[in-house]
Design an enzyme around this catalytic site. Structure first.
Site, PDB file in Angstrom:
ATOM      1  N   ARG A  96       1.836 -20.238 -19.902  1.00 44.48           N
ATOM      2  CA  ARG A  96       1.176 -19.972 -21.188  1.00 44.48           C
ATOM      3  C   ARG A  96       0.632 -21.303 -21.691  1.00 44.48           C
ATOM      4  O   ARG A  96       1.414 -22.213 -21.979  1.00 44.48           O
ATOM      5  CB  ARG A  96       2.202 -19.380 -22.157  1.00 44.48           C
ATOM      6  CG  ARG A  96       1.672 -19.028 -23.535  1.00 44.48           C
ATOM      7  CD  ARG A  96       2.812 -18.490 -24.418  1.00 44.48           C
ATOM      8  NE  ARG A  96       2.325 -18.117 -25.724  1.00 44.48           N
ATOM      9  CZ  ARG A  96       2.154 -18.974 -26.730  1.00 44.48           C
ATOM     10  NH1 ARG A  96       2.418 -20.246 -26.587  1.00 44.48           N
ATOM     11  NH2 ARG A  96       1.721 -18.537 -27.907  1.00 44.48           N
ATOM     12  N   LYS A 102       3.884 -28.922 -26.223  1.00 43.87           N
ATOM     13  CA  LYS A 102       5.109 -28.881 -27.041  1.00 43.87           C
ATOM     14  C   LYS A 102       5.675 -30.273 -27.284  1.00 43.87           C
ATOM     15  O   LYS A 102       5.410 -31.209 -26.537  1.00 43.87           O
ATOM     16  CB  LYS A 102       6.132 -27.939 -26.399  1.00 43.87           C
ATOM     17  CG  LYS A 102       5.714 -26.483 -26.632  1.00 43.87           C
ATOM     18  CD  LYS A 102       6.741 -25.463 -26.235  1.00 43.87           C
ATOM     19  CE  LYS A 102       6.229 -24.069 -26.621  1.00 43.87           C
ATOM     20  NZ  LYS A 102       7.024 -22.981 -26.037  1.00 43.87           N
TER      21      LYS A 102
HETATM   22  N1  HH2 Z   1       5.807 -20.545 -27.305  1.00 45.02           N
HETATM   23  C1  HH2 Z   1       5.205 -20.374 -28.507  1.00 45.02           C
HETATM   24  C2  HH2 Z   1       4.847 -19.104 -28.941  1.00 45.02           C
HETATM   25  N2  HH2 Z   1       5.042 -18.026 -28.168  1.00 45.02           N
HETATM   26  N3  HH2 Z   1       5.803 -17.078 -26.146  1.00 45.02           N
HETATM   27  C3  HH2 Z   1       6.382 -17.217 -24.949  1.00 45.02           C
HETATM   28  N4  HH2 Z   1       6.584 -16.149 -24.160  1.00 45.02           N
HETATM   29  N5  HH2 Z   1       6.782 -18.445 -24.486  1.00 45.02           N
HETATM   30  C4  HH2 Z   1       6.626 -19.575 -25.215  1.00 45.02           C
HETATM   31  O1  HH2 Z   1       7.040 -20.660 -24.760  1.00 45.02           O
HETATM   32  C5  HH2 Z   1       6.011 -19.462 -26.505  1.00 45.02           C
HETATM   33  C6  HH2 Z   1       5.617 -18.173 -26.946  1.00 45.02           C
HETATM   34  C7  HH2 Z   1       4.959 -21.555 -29.391  1.00 45.02           C
HETATM   35  O2  HH2 Z   1       3.703 -22.099 -29.163  1.00 45.02           O
HETATM   36  P1  HH2 Z   1       2.347 -21.806 -29.979  1.00 45.02           P
HETATM   37  O3  HH2 Z   1       2.039 -20.344 -30.005  1.00 45.02           O
HETATM   38  O4  HH2 Z   1       1.280 -22.654 -29.395  1.00 45.02           O
HETATM   39  O5  HH2 Z   1       2.605 -22.310 -31.454  1.00 45.02           O
HETATM   40  P2  HH2 Z   1       3.060 -21.591 -32.792  1.00 45.02           P
HETATM   41  O6  HH2 Z   1       4.350 -20.895 -32.524  1.00 45.02           O
HETATM   42  O7  HH2 Z   1       3.202 -22.712 -33.789  1.00 45.02           O
HETATM   43  O8  HH2 Z   1       1.996 -20.603 -33.194  1.00 45.02           O
END
Ligand code: HH2
Length: 266
Positions: free
Chosen positions: A249, A209
């Site tokens: 995660r 992040k």
């Molecule tokens: N962060 C993201 C998405 N889903 N779910 C939970 N429970 N906790 C988190 O911190 C979280 C999440 C954001 O990260 P990512 O899926 O890698 O990216 P994007 O939202 O751009 O798909």
């Protein structure tokens, strides 16, 4: 560890699988179903405890994805992975959550905190994550007098709602980066024991992040770009596990599992 039927003594690892063209880190990499399934199986072979399938980016400013398109992206991937590894569905849409559960997902990873009744009806677990607003508005809502206290209070409300709905497996997540500044994220990481005191297992997502970028910049980088945050992500995962996270995660499953094994010995 309060994870229901899971008897492991180390923190758990949830692998990120974004079936999207625009996620902040792996956007486009696993957008084709075959590539997504292959990556999910790879993470399962590496030892991921859960693979988190998402079809809509939640990065700041992301555009919403129409329901039909999100279903098209995630359902075949969930169906292919679910016989091999536990699958969570990362969505804010009730219909997508329901379809994913029908396809074999057993955990609803709900960044909106609104899908408790869907999880209850489906008889699956629920991740209650803290956020404010939506991906378009959340960064303008990152103002708190006491970020840890306010996040804990909101998560306590969500847990109470989940208990009333009869959900057995409820995770709480501080929602790093969701209506949070870098200082808020660090304060939450440092105080995860207060989230754990809510009596539910804590999930933390810090992997790659943006708040890690300035903190982990090498000479010539300002900040560290998203593909150069592996070490900082691992450090954040270890920090979270040490402070009481029962699951992290992450994008880099194998490295995090090695760290989790060590933390589990502590
Ligand atoms: N962060 C993201 C998405 N889903 N779910 C939970 N429970 N906790 C988190 O911190 C979280 C999440 C954001 O990260 P990512 O899926 O890698 O990216 P994007 O939202 O751009 O798909």
């Amino acid at each position: 560890m309060a994870t229901g039927t899971l008897a492991l003594m180390r923190p758990l690892v949830m692998g990120v699988l974004n079936v999207t063209p625009d996620s902040f880190s792996d956007g486009g990499e696993w957008f084709e179903a075959d590539a997504a399934v292959a990556r999910g199986l790879e993470m399962a072979e590496e030892g991921a405890d859960v693979v988190d399938v998402g079809g809509e980016s939640s990065r700041p400013g992301a555009d919403p994805v129409p329901q039909e398109e999100e279903l098209r992206r995630v359902v075949p991937v969930v169906a292919a992975l679910a016989p091999r590894v536990r699958v969570s569905i990362d969505t804010v849409k009730p219909a997508v959550a329901r379809a994913a559960v029908e396809a074999g997902a057993t955990l609803i990873n709900d960044i909106s905190g609104t899908l408790a009744s869907v999880a209850a009806q489906a008889g699956v677990g629920w991740v209650a994550m803290h956020m404010r607003g939506d991906p378009k508005t959340m960064q303008s809502l990152a103002a708190y007098d006491d970020v840890v206290g306010e996040v804990c209070a909101r998560l306590a409300e969500l847990v109470a709602g989940a208990e009333a709905a009869g959900i057995e497996e409820v995770w709480v997540d501080p929602g790093l980066g969701f209506a949070k500044t870098a200082a808020h994220n660090l304060a939450l990481l440092a105080s995860l024991d207060r989230l754990a005191a809510l009596g539910r297992p804590v999930l933390v997502g810090a992997s790659r992040k943006s708040f890690l970028g300035p903190l982990s910049a090498r000479a010539g980088e300002d900040p560290a770009p998203v593909d150069d945050r592996a070490e900082a992500s691992l450090a954040a995962a270890v920090w979270a596990m040490d402070r009481g996270a029962a699951m992290v995660r992450v994008h880099d499953v194998a490295a995090t599992l090695q760290a989790a094994a060590l933390v589990g010995e502590g």
